[in-house]
Design a protein around this motif. Structure first.
Motif, PDB file in Angstrom:
ATOM      1  N   ARG A 255       0.829  -1.207   0.000  1.00 56.02           N
ATOM      2  CA  ARG A 255       0.000   0.000   0.000  1.00 56.02           C
ATOM      3  C   ARG A 255       0.858   1.249   0.000  1.00 56.02           C
ATOM      4  O   ARG A 255       0.596   2.204  -0.720  1.00 56.02           O
ATOM      5  CB  ARG A 255      -0.929  -0.010   1.220  1.00 56.02           C
ATOM      6  N   ARG A 256       1.913   1.276   0.828  1.00 56.04           N
ATOM      7  CA  ARG A 256       2.735   2.477   0.887  1.00 56.04           C
ATOM      8  C   ARG A 256       3.387   2.764  -0.453  1.00 56.04           C
ATOM      9  O   ARG A 256       3.447   3.914  -0.900  1.00 56.04           O
ATOM     10  CB  ARG A 256       3.813   2.318   1.963  1.00 56.04           C
TER      11      ARG A 256
ATOM     12  N   LEU B 116       0.729   4.103  -2.931  1.00 54.84           N
ATOM     13  CA  LEU B 116       0.322   5.477  -2.676  1.00 54.84           C
ATOM     14  C   LEU B 116       1.473   6.445  -2.900  1.00 54.84           C
ATOM     15  O   LEU B 116       1.261   7.597  -3.280  1.00 54.84           O
ATOM     16  CB  LEU B 116      -0.229   5.602  -1.257  1.00 54.84           C
TER      17      LEU B 116
ATOM     18  N   SER C  62      -5.572  15.930  -4.721  1.00 56.48           N
ATOM     19  CA  SER C  62      -5.519  14.525  -5.058  1.00 56.48           C
ATOM     20  C   SER C  62      -4.495  14.325  -6.160  1.00 56.48           C
ATOM     21  O   SER C  62      -4.122  15.257  -6.857  1.00 56.48           O
ATOM     22  CB  SER C  62      -6.894  14.033  -5.526  1.00 56.48           C
TER      23      SER C  62
ATOM     24  N   SER D 190     -11.574  -1.035  -3.331  1.00 54.63           N
ATOM     25  CA  SER D 190     -10.511  -0.259  -2.693  1.00 54.63           C
ATOM     26  C   SER D 190      -9.158  -0.924  -2.931  1.00 54.63           C
ATOM     27  O   SER D 190      -9.090  -2.062  -3.419  1.00 54.63           O
ATOM     28  CB  SER D 190     -10.742  -0.076  -1.186  1.00 54.63           C
TER      29      SER D 190
ATOM     30  N   LEU E 267     -11.162   7.770   6.636  1.00 55.39           N
ATOM     31  CA  LEU E 267     -10.276   8.407   5.669  1.00 55.39           C
ATOM     32  C   LEU E 267     -10.777   9.791   5.276  1.00 55.39           C
ATOM     33  O   LEU E 267     -11.963  10.083   5.356  1.00 55.39           O
ATOM     34  CB  LEU E 267     -10.160   7.545   4.404  1.00 55.39           C
ATOM     35  N   THR E 268      -9.851  10.626   4.831  1.00 57.33           N
ATOM     36  CA  THR E 268     -10.227  11.905   4.237  1.00 57.33           C
ATOM     37  C   THR E 268     -10.661  11.681   2.800  1.00 57.33           C
ATOM     38  O   THR E 268     -10.470  10.604   2.231  1.00 57.33           O
ATOM     39  CB  THR E 268      -9.033  12.871   4.249  1.00 57.33           C
TER      40      THR E 268
ATOM     41  N   GLU F  36      -7.671  10.690   0.753  1.00 57.84           N
ATOM     42  CA  GLU F  36      -7.250   9.312   0.987  1.00 57.84           C
ATOM     43  C   GLU F  36      -8.217   8.327   0.332  1.00 57.84           C
ATOM     44  O   GLU F  36      -7.787   7.298  -0.224  1.00 57.84           O
ATOM     45  CB  GLU F  36      -7.166   9.055   2.492  1.00 57.84           C
ATOM     46  N   ARG F  37      -9.500   8.623   0.373  1.00 55.07           N
ATOM     47  CA  ARG F  37     -10.469   7.756  -0.315  1.00 55.07           C
ATOM     48  C   ARG F  37     -10.201   7.751  -1.814  1.00 55.07           C
ATOM     49  O   ARG F  37     -10.239   6.706  -2.471  1.00 55.07           O
ATOM     50  CB  ARG F  37     -11.893   8.241  -0.035  1.00 55.07           C
TER      51      ARG F  37
ATOM     52  N   ASP G  28      -7.397   8.314  -3.363  1.00 51.77           N
ATOM     53  CA  ASP G  28      -6.184   7.556  -3.660  1.00 51.77           C
ATOM     54  C   ASP G  28      -6.428   6.056  -3.581  1.00 51.77           C
ATOM     55  O   ASP G  28      -5.897   5.286  -4.390  1.00 51.77           O
ATOM     56  CB  ASP G  28      -5.066   7.953  -2.692  1.00 51.77           C
ATOM     57  N   GLU G  29      -7.238   5.609  -2.621  1.00 56.99           N
ATOM     58  CA  GLU G  29      -7.565   4.191  -2.509  1.00 56.99           C
ATOM     59  C   GLU G  29      -8.298   3.694  -3.756  1.00 56.99           C
ATOM     60  O   GLU G  29      -7.992   2.631  -4.291  1.00 56.99           O
ATOM     61  CB  GLU G  29      -8.436   3.946  -1.273  1.00 56.99           C
TER      62      GLU G  29
ATOM     63  N   SER H 231     -18.613   9.535   2.424  1.00 55.47           N
ATOM     64  CA  SER H 231     -17.805   8.615   1.617  1.00 55.47           C
ATOM     65  C   SER H 231     -18.542   8.189   0.351  1.00 55.47           C
ATOM     66  O   SER H 231     -17.930   8.002  -0.702  1.00 55.47           O
ATOM     67  CB  SER H 231     -17.399   7.392   2.442  1.00 55.47           C
TER      68      SER H 231
END
Length: 265
Positions: free
Chosen positions: A3-4, A7, A29, A122, A131-132, A135-136, A138-139, A170
């Motif tokens: 994941r890291r 992202l 974003s 996701s 999540l912000t 962040e959503r 990006d997922e 969301s």
């Protein structure tokens, strides 16, 4: 790719305008190569009837239902599931996570090659409520990129929330990206396996009890934490199909509820 790393790749792709949606943060974003701003503008799109809320039953009065499968852990049931669907000549929609697509690309390719639609579950299966908006976004984008790479096809504009954990904000965020929030009428809970107190009979009963016009049945292609090699949903699938047909239900493709993009043919 973890994941890291995924992202981080998003961050390196360059900044874009903030995707609109409830709860939007001030951070920009990022753009995934090949997806532009991340907002779906080409291909079929969800109609207005599928937006602004989570969808747990399809908008129809017909005796139809949809079979859906999440793919977030192991793929030990995929051969059996795809074989049964092929034998019955029935459609299903699969919702892989991005991490699953990267770990099991052959399984995701097999889903697509069999003609089934691929939704988005996701990238790393987090609780979206925590999540912000950025962040959503990006997922969803990271998952889209991974599914495209693994399958070689265009994913559907359908998003299924991890843990079915939805909030108005969301849902607005994934709608803003062009996705309908497709949840389920019933989860068989087959993914829990015998260790979780489930059996084939219980999984089938949970599905049958939810039969209604427009029902969406959720299953899984594997079991949580491997499940000891037992994939109850794969074993339950033919019994669920038999029960649906006996009760006069037709198994339909979620793609039937999409509409052409503006200006499309």
């Amino acid at each position: 790719m973890g994941r890291r790393a995924a992202l981080a790749a998003l961050a390196c792709a360059g900044a874009a305008g903030l995707v609109p949606g409830a709860g939007a943060s001030a951070s920009a974003s990022m753009v995934v190569p090949g997806i532009g701003t991340g907002t779906r503008t080409g291909g079929p799109r969800p109609p207005a009837s599928l937006l602004g809320k989570e969808i747990r039953r399809l908008p129809t009065s017909r005796k139809v239902l949809a079979l859906t499968f999440n793919a977030a852990w192991d793929d030990s049931g995929i051969t059996t599931v795809l074989g049964e669907l092929r034998r019955r000549k029935l459609p299903a929609t699969f919702f892989p996570t991005g991490e699953f697509a990267e770990a099991e690309p052959a399984a995701v390719r097999a889903m697509a090659d069999a003609g089934h639609g691929l939704g988005n579950h996701s990238y790393s299966h987090p609780y979206f409520r925590d999540l912000t908006t950025a962040e959503r976004t990006d997922e969803v984008r990271a998952a889209d990129a991974a599914i495209r790479t693994a399958s070689g096809t265009e994913p559907l504009p359908f998003f299924r929330f991890p843990y079915s954990s939805t909030t108005p904000a969301s849902i607005a965020d994934v709608n803003a990206l062009g996705y309908a929030a497709i949840e389920f009428s019933a989860d068989t809970n087959g993914y829990l396996g015998p260790e979780g107190g489930m059996s084939v009979e219980r999984a089938v009963r949970r599905a049958v009890d939810a039969f209604a016009p427009g029902a969406i049945i959720q299953m899984h292609v594997g079991s949580h934490e491997g499940g000891g090699g037992v994939v109850l949903d794969a074993e339950a699938l033919p019994l669920i199909i038999d029960a649906a047909r006996a009760d006069g239900y037709e198994v339909i493709d979620l793609r039937a509820f999409l509409e052409a993009a503006a200006g499309g043919r």
